[in-house]
Write a protein that holds these residues in place. Structure first.
Motif, short mmCIF file in Angstrom:
data_model
loop_
_atom_site.label_atom_id
_atom_site.label_comp_id
_atom_site.label_asym_id
_atom_site.label_seq_id
_atom_site.Cartn_x
_atom_site.Cartn_y
_atom_site.Cartn_z
N PHE A 1 2.19 -4.50 13.05
CA PHE A 1 0.85 -4.56 12.47
C PHE A 1 0.14 -5.89 12.73
CE2 PHE A 1 3.40 -1.59 9.91
CZ PHE A 1 2.63 -0.44 10.03
N ASP A 2 0.71 -6.73 13.57
CA ASP A 2 0.10 -8.00 13.93
C ASP A 2 -0.23 -8.84 12.70
OD1 ASP A 2 -0.80 -9.87 15.76
OD2 ASP A 2 -2.85 -9.12 15.75
N ILE A 3 0.67 -8.85 11.72
CA ILE A 3 0.52 -9.67 10.53
C ILE A 3 1.22 -10.99 10.79
CG2 ILE A 3 1.11 -9.88 8.09
CD1 ILE A 3 0.74 -6.86 7.86
N ALA A 4 0.42 -12.05 10.96
CA ALA A 4 0.94 -13.33 11.43
C ALA A 4 1.87 -13.99 10.42
CB ALA A 4 -0.21 -14.26 11.78
N ALA A 5 1.53 -13.89 9.14
CA ALA A 5 2.34 -14.56 8.10
C ALA A 5 2.51 -13.60 6.92
CB ALA A 5 1.67 -15.85 7.64
N SER A 6 3.72 -13.50 6.44
CA SER A 6 3.98 -12.61 5.30
C SER A 6 4.94 -13.29 4.33
CB SER A 6 4.56 -11.27 5.76
OG SER A 6 5.75 -11.46 6.51
N THR A 7 4.70 -13.06 3.05
CA THR A 7 5.61 -13.51 2.01
C THR A 7 6.32 -12.29 1.45
OG1 THR A 7 4.13 -15.34 1.44
CG2 THR A 7 5.78 -14.71 -0.21
N VAL A 8 7.61 -12.21 1.67
CA VAL A 8 8.39 -11.04 1.27
C VAL A 8 9.31 -11.44 0.12
CG1 VAL A 8 9.98 -9.22 2.01
CG2 VAL A 8 8.30 -10.17 3.64
N GLN A 9 9.03 -10.90 -1.04
CA GLN A 9 9.87 -11.15 -2.23
C GLN A 9 10.79 -9.95 -2.43
OE1 GLN A 9 7.67 -11.77 -5.84
NE2 GLN A 9 9.50 -11.94 -7.11
N VAL A 10 12.09 -10.23 -2.48
CA VAL A 10 13.10 -9.16 -2.62
C VAL A 10 13.92 -9.42 -3.87
CG1 VAL A 10 15.02 -7.97 -1.55
CG2 VAL A 10 13.20 -8.91 -0.12
N GLU A 11 14.08 -8.39 -4.68
CA GLU A 11 14.92 -8.45 -5.86
C GLU A 11 15.86 -7.26 -5.83
OE1 GLU A 11 12.63 -8.60 -9.38
OE2 GLU A 11 11.42 -10.34 -8.76
N PRO A 12 17.06 -7.43 -6.34
CA PRO A 12 17.98 -6.29 -6.41
C PRO A 12 17.47 -5.25 -7.40
CG PRO A 12 18.89 -8.17 -7.57
CD PRO A 12 17.66 -8.67 -6.89
N ALA A 13 17.61 -4.01 -7.03
CA ALA A 13 17.20 -2.93 -7.92
C ALA A 13 18.09 -2.95 -9.17
CB ALA A 13 17.31 -1.58 -7.21
N PRO A 14 17.51 -2.70 -10.35
CA PRO A 14 18.32 -2.69 -11.56
C PRO A 14 19.35 -1.58 -11.52
CG PRO A 14 16.12 -1.83 -11.99
CD PRO A 14 16.09 -2.39 -10.62
N LEU A 15 20.54 -1.88 -12.02
CA LEU A 15 21.60 -0.88 -12.05
C LEU A 15 21.28 0.18 -13.08
CD1 LEU A 15 24.72 -3.25 -11.89
CD2 LEU A 15 23.67 -1.94 -10.02
N LYS A 16 21.52 1.41 -12.67
CA LYS A 16 21.27 2.52 -13.59
C LYS A 16 22.41 2.62 -14.61
CE LYS A 16 18.56 5.18 -10.25
NZ LYS A 16 18.42 6.47 -9.53
N ALA A 17 22.05 2.90 -15.83
CA ALA A 17 23.06 3.02 -16.88
C ALA A 17 23.87 4.28 -16.70
CB ALA A 17 22.37 3.02 -18.24
#
Length: 292
Positions: free
Chosen positions: A276-292
């Motif tokens: 997509f020709d996106i020159a700069a990106s900020t990617v925030q990644v968090e672990p998905a919460p564990l299902k009970a």
């Protein structure tokens, strides 16, 4: 280091070409305005209005290259790239004002035809055609290496069409005596310019509003992010542009339990850049919460 040196060399060459083309075009702009007033040609004045956009486009391109090289500072963390957008907005508004003047004056000349010195009109337009051809020649070498130079090249190319129209109008007046051809040519030049002006203004306003850049489909980007291996959920996606081609994005995703967060961040950023020709990106990644 070699790549930086090559980039500096190209930027320097583009700056020189733009500088010479700007000096040539600005000089002729003064000549064309004087000729339009002296020979009483509304068509010449209308074409001069378009020539003014060429001067503005060349100046904007030159300014963008010079200011774009300045690093961000404590007051402008994004740098100075939006100067190009602000100048383009001013350029578009000025063009609308010129077009309104030309249309009003053309109506008056239809009601009360004015004598036009066709030979002088033709001579000035012919010089303008030569100036446009020289400027196009100057810019042709760098138009593939720089979007700014390519935009200026297209502006000059469009103005060449206007010069041809004025020459044809002058020939018609000379051999038929139909002075109404002059305001007709002026209106046609205005109608040629206005749609391009509206596209320019619409695009710059979209950048200032931080809208999704032209050519980027947010639905497609969203689907592509979700399709990256390891993405469990996409929670936030924003895509905007600092200038007309500097696309940026912020992405917030939840990673699947076994995903490597660092690898996932890098993979999403590379996909956004490549697809997509996106020159700069900020990617925030968090672990998905564990299902009970």
């Amino acid at each position: 280091m070699g790549q930086d040196h090559s980039h500096d060399h190209v930027a320097g060459a583009n700056t020189r070409m733009l500088g010479w083309a700007l000096a040539l075009t600005a000089t002729f702009l003064v000549v064309e305005v004087a000729g339009g007033l002296y020979f009483n040609s509304l068509a010449l004045l209308s074409d001069a209005g378009h020539m003014l956009t060429d001067v503005a486009a060349l100046a904007i391109a030159l300014l963008a290259i010079k200011l774009g090289a300045k690093p961000p500072d404590d007051r402008r963390s994004f740098g100075y790239r939006r100067v190009e957008i602000l100048a383009a907005v001013f350029n578009a508004l000025m063009l609308f004002a010129i077009a309104i003047y030309v249309f009003v004056e053309a109506v008056e000349r239809f009601r009360d035809p004015q004598p036009v010195q066709s030979w002088g009109m033709m001579a000035v337009a012919a010089v303008g055609l030569v100036v446009n051809l020289i400027a196009m020649r100057m810019l042709a070498a760098g138009k593939e290496a720089s979007f700014n130079v390519k935009g200026a090249y297209l502006e000059v190319w469009a103005d060449m069409i206007g010069s041809v129209g004025v020459i044809l109008g002058a020939i018609a007046i000379r051999f038929t005596g139909w002075t109404w051809v002059d305001p007709v040519v002026a209106v046609l030049i205005g109608l040629w310019v206005l749609p391009r002006t509206w596209i320019l203004l619409r695009g710059t306003i979209n950048v200032l509003l931080e809208g999704v850049p032209d050519g980027v489909d947010l639905v497609e980007v969203r689907a592509a992010v979700k399709g990256v291996s390891g993405v469990a959920e996409l929670q936030r996606l924003q895509v905007w542009s600092i200038s007309n081609r500097d696309n940026q994005a912020v992405v917030h995703i939840l990673a699947s339990p076994r995903a490597d967060i660092a690898v996932l961040q890098r993979g999403v950023a590379e996909m956004l850049h490549d697809r997509f020709d996106i020159a700069a990106s900020t990617v925030q990644v968090e672990p998905a919460p564990l299902k009970a």
